[in-house]
Design a protein around this motif. Structure first.
Motif, short mmCIF file in Angstrom:
data_model
loop_
_atom_site.label_atom_id
_atom_site.label_comp_id
_atom_site.label_asym_id
_atom_site.label_seq_id
_atom_site.Cartn_x
_atom_site.Cartn_y
_atom_site.Cartn_z
N LEU A 1 0.91 -0.79 -0.42
CA LEU A 1 0.13 -0.17 0.16
C LEU A 1 0.83 1.20 -0.10
CD1 LEU A 1 -3.32 -0.70 2.44
CD2 LEU A 1 -2.54 -0.53 0.04
N ALA A 2 1.34 1.22 1.72
CA ALA A 2 3.49 2.29 0.90
C ALA A 2 3.29 3.10 -1.15
CB ALA A 2 4.24 2.42 1.82
N THR A 3 3.69 1.40 -1.12
CA THR A 3 4.20 2.11 -2.80
C THR A 3 3.38 2.40 -3.56
OG1 THR A 3 6.05 -0.11 -2.10
CG2 THR A 3 5.36 0.56 -4.44
N LEU A 4 2.79 1.64 -3.56
CA LEU A 4 1.12 2.09 -5.00
C LEU A 4 0.87 3.90 -4.24
CD1 LEU A 4 -0.84 -1.07 -4.52
CD2 LEU A 4 0.40 0.09 -6.50
N LEU A 5 1.11 4.23 -3.00
CA LEU A 5 0.46 5.44 -3.10
C LEU A 5 1.50 6.20 -2.49
CD1 LEU A 5 -2.42 4.28 -0.26
CD2 LEU A 5 -3.12 4.77 -2.45
N LYS A 6 2.90 5.54 -2.71
CA LYS A 6 3.84 6.54 -2.41
C LYS A 6 4.15 7.45 -0.70
CE LYS A 6 4.55 7.41 -7.62
NZ LYS A 6 3.64 6.14 -7.86
N LEU A 7 3.95 7.15 -0.35
CA LEU A 7 4.38 7.03 1.00
C LEU A 7 4.92 5.81 2.09
CD1 LEU A 7 0.04 6.22 2.44
CD2 LEU A 7 0.58 8.47 1.82
N ARG A 8 5.29 6.88 2.89
CA ARG A 8 6.22 6.36 3.97
C ARG A 8 5.60 5.83 5.11
NH1 ARG A 8 8.88 7.44 8.35
NH2 ARG A 8 7.67 9.39 9.40
N CYS A 9 5.98 4.11 5.22
CA CYS A 9 5.27 3.40 6.48
C CYS A 9 6.64 3.16 6.67
CB CYS A 9 4.66 2.14 5.05
SG CYS A 9 3.84 0.98 6.14
N PRO A 10 6.67 3.10 7.88
CA PRO A 10 7.31 2.67 8.99
C PRO A 10 7.27 0.80 9.17
CG PRO A 10 6.03 4.53 10.51
CD PRO A 10 5.40 4.12 9.08
N GLU A 11 7.98 0.60 9.73
CA GLU A 11 8.33 -1.21 9.35
C GLU A 11 7.92 -1.68 11.07
OE1 GLU A 11 8.93 -3.33 7.64
OE2 GLU A 11 9.81 -2.56 6.06
#
Length: 202
Positions: free
Chosen positions: A184-194
């Motif tokens: 989701l983060a990749t598709l929405l170009k978000l920074r997603c913490p692990e």
């Protein structure tokens, strides 16, 4: 001809013994079935309602699920993953209900995801619930990843509880959540913490 997960759309499954009425089962099998019913019915209802948006359709889909589980219960008791098989039956009955009402399942899935995220403002994805981009991103997830996201983030199940419902190992659900968030983060170009433990971000 069998459907997905070995579950036929109608009739029995190849190799499944004839239906034996519940009152002819051994007492232990009867107790096991009613225990399973008590443990899972409410959660099945909650999940099905998110997908169907109708009390009547939800009840019908879940009732049909347990009818089919009851028909196959003595055989299912021999399975290594009884919960996973029952979950597959539920998913197929939800799809059947979409077809019966001539709905488009993919549209209902996005609506269900939006409803599941409503009110969860502590999650970075919750603020995107009304964005069309989120719908396309969620549709790109695998079915199991979508289930894990809705059950954990939307319905508030722990990873252990979601694993029991889906018939998975908890580690598998955690992996599905990590992968889904990253996707989701990749598709929405978000920074997603692990979050390797699969928990909600704080």
């Amino acid at each position: 001809m069998s459907g997905e997960g070995g579950v036929e759309e109608s009739g029995g499954t190849i190799g499944v013994p004839r239906v034996v009425p519940i009152d002819q089962w051994p007492p232990a099998a009867q107790m096991a079935f009613w225990g399973f019913h008590q443990q899972h019915r409410q959660n099945y209802m909650r999940y099905a309602y998110l997908q169907l948006g109708s009390d009547a359709d939800t009840e019908e889909a879940v009732d049909l699920t347990f009818d089919q589980v009851m028909d196959r219960w003595p055989w299912m008791l021999q399975m290594e993953n009884l919960e996973g098989y029952a979950w597959t039956i539920l998913k197929r009955r939800i799809i059947d209900m979409h077809r019966k009402r001539r709905r488009r399942p993919e549209l209902m899935e996005t609506a269900a995801f939006e409803a599941a995220l409503a009110g969860h403002t502590d999650d970075p994805f919750a603020t995107l619930a009304d964005a069309l981009a989120l719908y396309a991103a969620v549709a790109a997830l695998s079915e199991r990843q979508r289930d894990a996201i809705v059950l954990h983030y939307g319905m508030g199940f722990t990873t252990a509880e979601a694993a029991v419902l889906m018939g998975n190992e908890e580690a598998t659900v955690r992996s599905q959540l990590r992968t889904a968030r990253q996707r989701l983060a990749t598709l929405l170009k978000l920074r997603c913490p692990e979050h390797p433990d699969g928990k909600n971000p704080s």
